[in-house]
Write an enzyme that holds these catalytic residues in place. Structure first.
Site, PDB file in Angstrom:
ATOM      1  N   LYS A  78     -13.860  -5.170 -12.363  1.00 42.41           N
ATOM      2  CA  LYS A  78     -15.025  -4.340 -12.009  1.00 42.41           C
ATOM      3  C   LYS A  78     -15.560  -3.632 -13.248  1.00 42.41           C
ATOM      4  O   LYS A  78     -16.770  -3.586 -13.494  1.00 42.41           O
ATOM      5  CB  LYS A  78     -14.638  -3.305 -10.943  1.00 42.41           C
ATOM      6  CG  LYS A  78     -14.303  -3.900  -9.595  1.00 42.41           C
ATOM      7  CD  LYS A  78     -15.508  -4.557  -8.956  1.00 42.41           C
ATOM      8  CE  LYS A  78     -15.156  -5.352  -7.726  1.00 42.41           C
ATOM      9  NZ  LYS A  78     -16.222  -6.231  -7.255  1.00 42.41           N
ATOM     10  N   SER A  99     -16.622  -0.303  -7.929  1.00 46.12           N
ATOM     11  CA  SER A  99     -15.587   0.417  -7.183  1.00 46.12           C
ATOM     12  C   SER A  99     -15.214   1.707  -7.891  1.00 46.12           C
ATOM     13  O   SER A  99     -15.290   1.806  -9.127  1.00 46.12           O
ATOM     14  CB  SER A  99     -14.352  -0.490  -7.114  1.00 46.12           C
ATOM     15  OG  SER A  99     -13.228   0.251  -6.737  1.00 46.12           O
ATOM     16  N   TYR A 119      -7.675  -6.470 -10.929  1.00 44.79           N
ATOM     17  CA  TYR A 119      -8.854  -6.358 -10.053  1.00 44.79           C
ATOM     18  C   TYR A 119      -9.783  -5.264 -10.573  1.00 44.79           C
ATOM     19  O   TYR A 119     -10.991  -5.470 -10.746  1.00 44.79           O
ATOM     20  CB  TYR A 119      -8.428  -6.054  -8.606  1.00 44.79           C
ATOM     21  CG  TYR A 119      -9.557  -5.500  -7.780  1.00 44.79           C
ATOM     22  CD1 TYR A 119     -10.577  -6.333  -7.314  1.00 44.79           C
ATOM     23  CD2 TYR A 119      -9.648  -4.136  -7.490  1.00 44.79           C
ATOM     24  CE1 TYR A 119     -11.636  -5.820  -6.587  1.00 44.79           C
ATOM     25  CE2 TYR A 119     -10.704  -3.611  -6.765  1.00 44.79           C
ATOM     26  CZ  TYR A 119     -11.698  -4.459  -6.311  1.00 44.79           C
ATOM     27  OH  TYR A 119     -12.761  -3.951  -5.603  1.00 44.79           O
TER      28      TYR A 119
HETATM   29  P1  NAD Z   1     -14.541  -9.408   1.380  1.00 49.70           P
HETATM   30  O1  NAD Z   1     -13.395 -10.180   0.841  1.00 49.70           O
HETATM   31  O2  NAD Z   1     -14.602  -9.171   2.833  1.00 49.70           O
HETATM   32  O3  NAD Z   1     -15.914 -10.097   0.925  1.00 49.70           O
HETATM   33  C1  NAD Z   1     -16.053 -10.777  -0.295  1.00 49.70           C
HETATM   34  C2  NAD Z   1     -16.638 -12.150   0.002  1.00 49.70           C
HETATM   35  O4  NAD Z   1     -16.772 -12.870  -1.218  1.00 49.70           O
HETATM   36  C3  NAD Z   1     -15.734 -12.994   0.914  1.00 49.70           C
HETATM   37  O5  NAD Z   1     -16.486 -13.426   2.036  1.00 49.70           O
HETATM   38  C4  NAD Z   1     -15.286 -14.162   0.040  1.00 49.70           C
HETATM   39  O6  NAD Z   1     -15.147 -15.347   0.786  1.00 49.70           O
HETATM   40  C5  NAD Z   1     -16.406 -14.227  -0.996  1.00 49.70           C
HETATM   41  N1  NAD Z   1     -16.035 -14.798  -2.294  1.00 49.70           N
HETATM   42  C6  NAD Z   1     -14.991 -14.462  -3.101  1.00 49.70           C
HETATM   43  N2  NAD Z   1     -15.001 -15.200  -4.218  1.00 49.70           N
HETATM   44  C7  NAD Z   1     -16.089 -16.024  -4.144  1.00 49.70           C
HETATM   45  C8  NAD Z   1     -16.637 -17.020  -4.982  1.00 49.70           C
HETATM   46  N3  NAD Z   1     -16.064 -17.354  -6.142  1.00 49.70           N
HETATM   47  N4  NAD Z   1     -17.745 -17.663  -4.581  1.00 49.70           N
HETATM   48  C9  NAD Z   1     -18.346 -17.358  -3.406  1.00 49.70           C
HETATM   49  N5  NAD Z   1     -17.873 -16.433  -2.561  1.00 49.70           N
HETATM   50  C10 NAD Z   1     -16.750 -15.763  -2.930  1.00 49.70           C
HETATM   51  O7  NAD Z   1     -14.592  -8.025   0.580  1.00 49.70           O
HETATM   52  P2  NAD Z   1     -15.470  -6.725   0.844  1.00 49.70           P
HETATM   53  O8  NAD Z   1     -14.556  -5.636   1.240  1.00 49.70           O
HETATM   54  O9  NAD Z   1     -16.640  -7.051   1.677  1.00 49.70           O
HETATM   55  O10 NAD Z   1     -15.935  -6.416  -0.638  1.00 49.70           O
HETATM   56  C11 NAD Z   1     -17.195  -6.821  -1.147  1.00 49.70           C
HETATM   57  C12 NAD Z   1     -17.285  -6.405  -2.596  1.00 49.70           C
HETATM   58  O11 NAD Z   1     -17.106  -4.999  -2.696  1.00 49.70           O
HETATM   59  C13 NAD Z   1     -16.205  -7.035  -3.473  1.00 49.70           C
HETATM   60  O12 NAD Z   1     -16.769  -7.335  -4.747  1.00 49.70           O
HETATM   61  C14 NAD Z   1     -15.187  -5.930  -3.601  1.00 49.70           C
HETATM   62  O13 NAD Z   1     -14.430  -6.040  -4.776  1.00 49.70           O
HETATM   63  C15 NAD Z   1     -16.070  -4.704  -3.614  1.00 49.70           C
HETATM   64  N6  NAD Z   1     -15.365  -3.476  -3.188  1.00 49.70           N
HETATM   65  C16 NAD Z   1     -14.687  -3.458  -2.007  1.00 49.70           C
HETATM   66  C17 NAD Z   1     -13.970  -2.310  -1.637  1.00 49.70           C
HETATM   67  C18 NAD Z   1     -13.173  -2.288  -0.359  1.00 49.70           C
HETATM   68  O14 NAD Z   1     -12.286  -1.444  -0.248  1.00 49.70           O
HETATM   69  N7  NAD Z   1     -13.444  -3.149   0.616  1.00 49.70           N
HETATM   70  C19 NAD Z   1     -13.984  -1.178  -2.464  1.00 49.70           C
HETATM   71  C20 NAD Z   1     -14.706  -1.225  -3.647  1.00 49.70           C
HETATM   72  C21 NAD Z   1     -15.405  -2.386  -4.006  1.00 49.70           C
HETATM   73  N1  UFG Z   2      -1.605   3.779   2.104  1.00 54.16           N
HETATM   74  C1  UFG Z   2      -0.442   4.014   2.801  1.00 54.16           C
HETATM   75  N2  UFG Z   2       0.151   2.962   3.443  1.00 54.16           N
HETATM   76  C2  UFG Z   2      -0.360   1.707   3.405  1.00 54.16           C
HETATM   77  C3  UFG Z   2      -1.554   1.468   2.679  1.00 54.16           C
HETATM   78  C4  UFG Z   2      -2.149   2.529   2.037  1.00 54.16           C
HETATM   79  O1  UFG Z   2       0.071   5.132   2.857  1.00 54.16           O
HETATM   80  O2  UFG Z   2       0.244   0.791   3.993  1.00 54.16           O
HETATM   81  C5  UFG Z   2      -2.254   4.915   1.423  1.00 54.16           C
HETATM   82  C6  UFG Z   2      -2.297   4.750  -0.096  1.00 54.16           C
HETATM   83  O3  UFG Z   2      -1.094   5.192  -0.665  1.00 54.16           O
HETATM   84  C7  UFG Z   2      -3.514   5.600  -0.444  1.00 54.16           C
HETATM   85  C8  UFG Z   2      -4.421   5.457   0.781  1.00 54.16           C
HETATM   86  O4  UFG Z   2      -3.585   4.986   1.844  1.00 54.16           O
HETATM   87  O5  UFG Z   2      -3.142   6.946  -0.547  1.00 54.16           O
HETATM   88  C9  UFG Z   2      -5.547   4.452   0.576  1.00 54.16           C
HETATM   89  O6  UFG Z   2      -4.979   3.224   0.122  1.00 54.16           O
HETATM   90  P1  UFG Z   2      -5.811   1.860   0.120  1.00 54.16           P
HETATM   91  O7  UFG Z   2      -4.920   0.786  -0.381  1.00 54.16           O
HETATM   92  O8  UFG Z   2      -6.461   1.662   1.440  1.00 54.16           O
HETATM   93  O9  UFG Z   2      -6.981   2.154  -0.894  1.00 54.16           O
HETATM   94  P2  UFG Z   2      -6.950   2.606  -2.422  1.00 54.16           P
HETATM   95  O10 UFG Z   2      -7.594   3.949  -2.502  1.00 54.16           O
HETATM   96  O11 UFG Z   2      -5.621   2.449  -3.028  1.00 54.16           O
HETATM   97  O12 UFG Z   2      -7.875   1.496  -3.081  1.00 54.16           O
HETATM   98  C10 UFG Z   2      -9.096   1.109  -2.453  1.00 54.16           C
HETATM   99  C11 UFG Z   2      -9.336  -0.371  -2.690  1.00 54.16           C
HETATM  100  C12 UFG Z   2      -9.684  -0.619  -4.110  1.00 54.16           C
HETATM  101  C13 UFG Z   2     -10.777   0.274  -4.551  1.00 54.16           C
HETATM  102  C14 UFG Z   2     -10.465   1.706  -4.288  1.00 54.16           C
HETATM  103  C15 UFG Z   2     -11.632   2.563  -4.601  1.00 54.16           C
HETATM  104  O13 UFG Z   2      -8.207  -1.129  -2.352  1.00 54.16           O
HETATM  105  O14 UFG Z   2     -10.131  -1.939  -4.228  1.00 54.16           O
HETATM  106  O15 UFG Z   2     -10.144   1.878  -2.913  1.00 54.16           O
HETATM  107  O16 UFG Z   2     -11.268   3.906  -4.575  1.00 54.16           O
HETATM  108  F1  UFG Z   2     -10.975   0.117  -5.868  1.00 54.16           F
END
Ligand code: NAD
Ligand code: UFG
Length: 336
Positions: free
Chosen positions: A154, A124, A150
């Protein structure tokens, strides 16, 4: 090539599953369904014609994980599985360290024992810590100013993967640092479940649009940005999924790191306007105080991924909004 997707029924994993199947890869999915639904497998089948083999397994269960890896004859693991709710990780740090790091170690041990030596890891932009307002490149420092457990998981997992390749030079690791994934598959069949725990912008916009929340709170309008609201690099989840497909063919020994972002930042207010344009409806919002730990502007330099993987985001925030609205319509029908 046979690929195991941990966390493959989740938001990013399911979209990647679709793109991998479309590219001809054989895939299987392992997930404990803690944050996703089994019906996603039917939706993947509806889109691709293929229903992936599925194991409901928790990566914290070392024996069950080992059984999947031993029987699978996988060439590669794409490791999405993890908990991702930033706020919850502050409340329950041990749950996050245990699940994300413990689960990854079990997975890596099973891979080592079974001679599966290729892994792509979902990292991330959070690893870049508090570097604000600069285009983030892969060689910039990581780990300074990460404000939540969290994000620490990562950063730590990236380090664990580096150490594994030092000890075993035949291990091939690709770390993909995602920026802010948004949108849904254009079919509207898969997307981000708005009932997820995280307090991210798009799921909240979706809840407001569905009438489940009264309004969006915009966290701060006094940032040093053109409209005062925070700016992020919002990347369409289908582009992100395609980034994984591009990464597979370029894997090699050691650790390779790529940013998956668009290189453009859109403000929170810009996202509200884009949603209103796509839906034709007003989105109720109010300006609230800044959220602790938030930065003004986070965006990627995606040049390395384009240069080395031949991958570039092609979809826009408007495309993401259109696809989210289609997904929401299906979601409402399916969930009453
Ligand atoms: P998500 O929660 O939709 O998918 C993650 C999946 O992992 C889920 O289906 C959950 O059931 C499964 N899981 C969690 N712990 C587990 C375990 N111990 N064993 C087996 N399965 C398990 O999340 P996502 O948005 O698809 O994210 C996927 C990956 O990308 C994650 O590692 C997340 O941290 C990373 N990531 C997501 C974002 C974002 O904003 N969505 C940003 C940066 C990184
Ligand atoms: N925001 C609002 N109102 C809300 C939610 C979010 O104004 O109710 C704003 C936040 O202040 C920020 C922007 O929307 O400016 C994005 O916020 P998010 O929570 O959607 O995302 P972040 O950038 O804070 O973090 C996300 C994921 C992290 C990841 C990161 C990578 O949550 O897991 O992006 O850049 F690490």
């Amino acid at each position: 090539m046979k690929i195991l997707l941990t966390g493959g029924t989740g938001y990013i994993g399911s979209h990647t599953a679709v793109e991998l199947i479309k590219s001809g890869y054989e895939i299987e999915i392992l997930d404990n369904l803690s944050n996703s639904k089994i019906t996603v497998l039917d939706d993947i089948e509806r889109i691709t014609g293929v229903k992936p083999k599925f194991y409901q397994v928790d990566l914290m269960d070392a024996e069950a994980t080992e059984a999947v890896i031993t029987n699978g004859s996988y060439d590669l693991v794409i490791h999405f599985a993890g908990l991702k709710a930033v706020g919850e990780s502050v409340e329950k740090p041990l749950k996050y360290y245990k699940n994300n790091i413990g689960g990854t170690i079990n997975l890596l041990e099973s891979m080592q024992r079974n001679n599966v030596k290729k892994i792509i890891f979902s990292s991330s932009a959070t690893v870049y810590g508090d570097q604000d307002g600069v285009k983030l490149t892969e060689e910039m420092q990581t780990g300074i100013g990460i404000t939540n457990p969290y994000g620490q998981t990562k950063f730590m997992i990236e380090q664990i993967l580096r150490d594994v390749t030092v000890a075993d030079s035949t291990f091939e690791v690709t770390v993909l640092r995602y920026f802010n994934p948004v949108g849904a598959h254009q079919s509207g069949l898969i997307g981000e479940d708005p009932n997820d725990i995280p307090n991210n912008l798009m799921p909240i916009i979706m809840k407001v649009a569905m009438g489940e929340m009264k309004e969006l709170s915009i966290y701060g309008d006094d940032y040093d940005t053109p409209d005062g609201t925070g700016m992020r690099d919002f990347i369409h989840v289908v582009d992100l999924a395609k980034g994984h497909v591009a990464a597979i063919s370029k894997m090699g020994s050691g650790v390779s790191v790529y940013n998956l972002g668009t290189g453009e930042a859109t403000s929170v207010m810009g996202m509200v306007k884009a949603f209103e344009k796509a839906s034709g409806e007003k989105l109720p919002y109010k300006i609230a105080a800044r959220r602790a730990g938030d930065l003004a502007k986070i965006y990627a330099d995606p040049a390395k991924a384009e240069r080395e993987l031949g991958w570039k985001a092609g979809l826009t925030v408007d495309d993401a909004m259109r696809d989210t609205i289609k997904y929401l319509e299906n979601y409402k029908k399916a969930n009453g």
